[in-house]
Design an enzyme around this catalytic site. Structure first.
Site: not given
Ligand code: ARG
Length: 457
Positions: A20, A107, A153, A274, A280, A282, A287, A314, A319, A322
């Site tokens: 990640s 975690n 409307h 444009s 134009k 725009n 948008e 967990y 993961q 994010k």
């Molecule tokens: N990169 C992991 C996440 O974003 C971190 C936690 C990983 N924990 C684990 N037990 N593998 O969730």
């Protein structure tokens, strides 16, 4: 980090699906702040030696400057930001680095880092919503008395003022701001020290780390703390509502600046041309604000579906939270900034708006109200009489105030010339003095009330 139990390294595909670092490197500052708070607490509780803690803090500061200088070598093999930093710490300070992870797991570490990031982002959105509301209220105060058509409307309904229309959005964005603040308040608890899922046997002080990181208190249940992603889902749902409001305003801007409406002119700064059609101009920014809504809803939905059905505590599924948040929340931030700029810079064509306000028989309700007020007709009868007069006007292709008195009297003999006084759009809006109504004096008062409130925070 877990070589003890493993004889072989990961498959290349395993590394690709598992790593990640390409996105969670964004959390470097939060990770370092969290680690510093953690190790200082470990030292205060005499779980690690003060000397080691100092080396760790110093090493973490070095890493922070390396990352900010762009000299830090991120490694995919080290999976994520947490392990990248810890591995570099070991390179920098040697053995003491291994003490940082005492009484902690990735975690609770990732849950802490991510909360810190979401919290900062909510604070940014809060301030940006304030800016947008200010821009709208300022424009509204300037145009409190400028008449435009009000629609239902998307058909001409009754005249309103441009200021009143803008102030409607101030109300919406203030509710959005309330939701952002509410989410921030609810999320501000520290998961740090929940460890993998069950807490720890070390005599840690979770209240100390919570306070050091600006949290109101530690979370109360370790299983919940490491598996909860409500905080980001709630942030994305507040963001989704706000995006919906932005998208409605963006759509109106797109309509208003078309040649057919011609209600506003956007500044060059928020328009594009444009490559083929020289005439134009725009409304691309509007948008794109409208389009960002799709990404923000997408992030919310993706995360709701990802979390649904996950057993405690967990799972690696989490993961995936994010990238959604890193896309969705900054998209809203950008949309808010673009909208604020557009609102500040736009110029209404007040003459054209006023002209449009008078077309489409928009003062028919005023005529019906006059029949009730002056002639004492029940509203339903007045509605019918007015409808017949409108039909006459439609038949002749003229506006309501151009219908001759004698023709009106043909429908209802008691009508007098006084009726024409309520058929102008200015008169119409000035008469709407009920609380929350579009009368210019009301609008001016509301705009000033908001500007005063916004100056306080
Ligand atoms: N990169 C992991 C996440 O974003 C971190 C936690 C990983 N924990 C684990 N037990 N593998 O969730």
């Amino acid at each position: 980090m877990w070589g003890g139990r493993f004889a072989e390294g990961p498959d290349a595909i395993m590394e690709e699906i598992n790593a990640s670092i390409d996105f969670d490197r964004k959390l470097y500052r939060q990770d370092i702040d969290g680690s510093k708070a953690h190790v200082r607490m470990l030292a205060a509780q005499q779980i690690v030696a003060g000397e080691d803690a100092e080396k760790i803090v110093h090493g973490l500061d070095t890493i922070l400057s390396e990352i900010e200088a762009g000299t830090f070598a991120f490694s995919r093999a080290l999976e994520d930001i947490h392990m990248n930093i810890e591995a570099r710490l070991a390179e920098l300070i040697g053995a003491p680095a291994g003490r940082l992870h005492t009484a902690r797991s990735r975690n609770d570490q990732v849950a802490t880092d991510f909360r810190l990031w979401v919290r900062d982002t909510l604070d940014t959105l809060d301030a940006q919503l304030g800016e947008l509301m200010r821009a709208l209220a300022e424009k509204a105060e300037q145009h409190a008395g400028d008449v435009m058509p009000g629609f239902t409307h998307l058909q001409s309904a009754q005249p309103v003022t441009f200021g009143h229309h803008l102030m409607a959005y101030v109300e919406m964005f203030s509710r959005d701001r309330g939701r952002v603040r509410d989410a921030r308040k609810r999320m501000n608890e520290s998961p740090l020290g929940s460890a993998a899922l069950a807490g720890t046997s070390f005599p840690i002080d979770r209240h100390a780390t919570a306070a050091a990181l600006g949290f109101d208190r530690p979370t109360a249940n370790s299983l919940d703390a490491v598996s909860d992603r409500d905080f980001v889902i709630e942030a994305l749902s507040a963001a989704s509502l706000c995006a919906m409001h932005l998208s409605r305003l963006a759509e109106e801007i797109v309509l208003w600046c078309s040649a057919q409406f011609g209600f506003i002119r956007l500044s060059d700064k928020f328009s594009t041309g444009s490559s083929i059609m020289p005439q134009k101009k725009n409304p691309d920014a509007a948008e794109l604000v409208r389009a960002k809504t799709g990404r923000i809803y997408g992030a919310l939905h993706a995360l709701l579906v990802t979390m649904k059905g996950l057993p405690l505590a967990y799972s690696k599924d989490m993961q995936e939270d994010k990238e959604q948040a890193f896309d969705g929340l900054p998209s809203l931030s950008l949309a808010l900034a673009a909208m604020t700029g557009m609102v500040r810079d736009l110029t209404p064509d007040t003459r054209r708006m006023k002209k449009a306000a008078g077309s489409g028989y928009s003062t028919a309700t005023d005529l019906a109200d006059w029949l009730v007020r002056v002639l004492g007709l029940p509203f339903r009868d007045a509605h019918h009489v007015t409808g017949r007069i409108v039909a006459l006007a439609v038949e002749r292709g003229i506006e309501l105030h151009k219908v001759p008195l004698s023709d009106m009297q043909g429908v209802e003999p008691r009508i007098t010339a006084e009726v024409f006084s309520v058929l102008s759009v200015d008169k119409s809006v000035r008469s709407r003095t009920s609380y929350g109504g579009t009368a210019p004096a009301n609008v001016r008062k509301q705009a000033r009330r908001w500007l005063k409130a916004l100056a306080r925070n």
